[in-house]
Design a protein around this motif. Structure first.
Motif: not given
Length: 371
Positions: A97, A100-101, A103-105, A251-256
Motif C-alpha cells: 500500500v 503504490n501510494f 508512486d501515485a503521489l 491501478p492502486a491495487r495496494g490501497a484497494l
C-alpha cells in the motif's frame, strides 16, 4: 457459678482495640489502593498492547501447539516461526500500500508541476443515469475543463481535508507499530502458554470458583472462534481480491486491497470496493475481460456467507450486530488496534454475559469445549 460481668474498663479496651483494627484495615486498604492506582498509571500505555497480545496468543495457540509437535516439541522455534509469519502477513500488504501510494503521489506531483495533469471527460453513459445523471455529467466536465481554477476556488477545504488525512495516516502508523509489538509479545506468551494458562485458571478460581474457570475457558473458545470466523475470513477474502487486482493489473491495487481487508473485518464485505471496480472495468476493458473479472469478483464477495457460519459454529453464537458494534467502537476508540480488539473483546463480553444470565448455556459450551 455465674460468670462475672464485664467491667467498664474491659469494654473500653475492647472498643479501643476494635477501632484500632478498623483504622489499621483502612490504612492497609488505602496503601493497597494507592499502589494499585500507581501500577495502573505505569502500565496504562501498554494495556492495549498486552491485551491484544494475549488475544493473539489464545487465537494462535492451536497452530502453535501443532507446529511445536511437528518440529519435535520445540516451543521457542515454533513461536518464532508463527511471529515471523504474522509479521509478513501484516507488513507485506502495508508495504505494498505504501509503495503504490508513494508512486501515485509522485506521479501526481510530477504532472502538477509540468501542468500535464488533466481529468478525463465524463463518460456519455452517465447522462443516462436517472435523476442525477445529467447534473453529475455537467459538474464532472466543468471540473475537468477548469481543474486549476477549481483547485484554487476550493483550496481552503482541500487544505483542511488534507490535514485530516495526514492526522489519520499518523494514527494508523502508530496503530500498526503497536500491532507489530503485540505480535512479538504474543510469541513470548506462546512460549509460556502452559504456565500462563495455569495462572489464569488459579486466578479465575480464586475470583469466582468453578464458575470463574468456566468463564475463562469460554473466553478462550470465543476468542478462537471470532478469530477464525472474522479475521480469518477477512484475510482469505483480502488475499483473493489482491490476487485478482494483481492479475488484471488494476491501478492502486495496494490501497484497494487494504480497503477490502478493513471492510471485511468491519463485516461490510468487499463489495463496496469490488462493485466500483467492476463498473470501472466494464468502461475500461473489453467485454470478455470485464465479464471474467465479474465472474471472479461475485464469488469472492459472497464467500463469507458460507465460511463464517462454518468457522464460528463451534461454541459461539455471537450476533453479527455485536461484532459490528465492537469493530466500529474499537476503531473510534483505539484506531487500527481497536479494529481487531473491539469485536473480540465485545464478543467475549457478550458470551460471558450470556453465560451468566443462562447458566445452562454455559454448561453446554464448557462440555463441548472439553469434549
Amino acid at each position: 457459678m455465674d460468670q462475672p460481668a464485664d467491667t467498664p474498663a474491659q469494654k473500653t479496651d475492647a472498643g479501643q482495640i476494635s477501632i484500632e483494627a478498623r483504622v489499621s484495615d483502612l490504612v492497609r486498604l488505602g496503601i493497597i489502593g494507592l499502589f494499585a492506582y500507581w501500577t495502573m498509571v505505569l502500565i496504562a500505555p501498554f494495556v492495549l498492547i498486552v491485551i491484544w497480545s494475549a488475544i493473539l496468543a489464545v487465537a494462535l495457540f492451536p497452530m502453535f501447539e501443532a507446529l511445536s509437535r511437528l518440529i519435535g516439541n520445540r516451543p521457542a522455534i515454533a513461536a518464532t516461526i508463527i511471529v515471523i509469519g504474522c509479521l509478513v502477513l501484516i507488513i507485506a500488504p502495508l508495504a505494498l500500500v505504501a509503495v503504490n501510494f508513494a508512486d501515485a503521489l509522485q506521479a501526481l506531483i510530477g504532472k502538477l508541476r509540468t501542468g500535464n495533469f488533466t481529468l478525463p471527460a465524463a463518460p456519455a453513459a452517465i447522462m443516462e443515469w436517472p435523476v442525477v445523471g445529467e447534473r453529475i455529467h455537467d459538474i464532472w466536465n466543468q471540473v475537468a475543463d477548469n481543474l486549476a481554477s477549481t483547485i484554487i476556488k476550493f483550496q481552503a477545504p482541500v487544505r483542511e481535508v488534507m490535514g485530516v488525512i495526514v492526522a489519520k495516516l499518523a494514527s494508523i502508523g502508530g496503530g500498526v507499530l503497536s500491532f507489530v509489538v503485540s505480535i512479538i509479545l504474543s510469541g513470548l506468551f506462546l512460549t509460556q502458554a502452559t504456565r500462563l494458562a495455569e495462572a489464569i485458571k488459579m486466578l479465575a478460581s480464586r475470583i469466582a470458583g468453578e464458575r470463574g474457570v468456566g468463564f475463562a475457558r469460554l473466553a478462550g473458545t470465543t476468542v478462537r472462534n471470532v478469530s477464525r470466523g472474522v479475521i480469518g475470513v477477512a484475510f482469505l477474502q483480502t488475499l483473493l481480491c489482491g490476487l485478482c487486482f494483481a492479475f488484471f493489473d488494476i491501478p492502486a491495487r495496494g490501497a484497494l486491497t487494504f480497503a477490502v481487508f478493513v471492510l471485511c473485518v468491519m463485516q461490510l464485505g468487499p463489495g463496496l470496493v469490488l462493485l466500483p471496480v467492476i463498473i470501472w472495468g466494464w468502461f475500461s476493458w473489453s467485454p470478455v475481460t470485464a465479464f471474467v473479472f465479474t465472474c471472479l469478483a461475485v464469488p469472492i464477495t459472497v464467500v463469507d456467507n458460507v465460511l463464517k457460519p462454518i468457522l464460528m459454529a463451534r461454541g459461539l453464537s455471537t450476533p453479527m450486530l455485536v461484532i459490528l458494534i465492537g469493530v466500529i467502537g474499537g476503531t473510534l476508540s483505539h484506531g487500527l488496534l481497536g479494529l481487531f480488539l473491539g469485536p473480540v473483546v465485545l464478543s467475549v463480553f457478550y458470551e460471558l454475559l450470556r453465560a451468566w444470565a443462562w447458566p445452562q448455556a454455559t454448561t453446554e459450551l464448557e462440555t463441548e469445549h472439553i469434549g
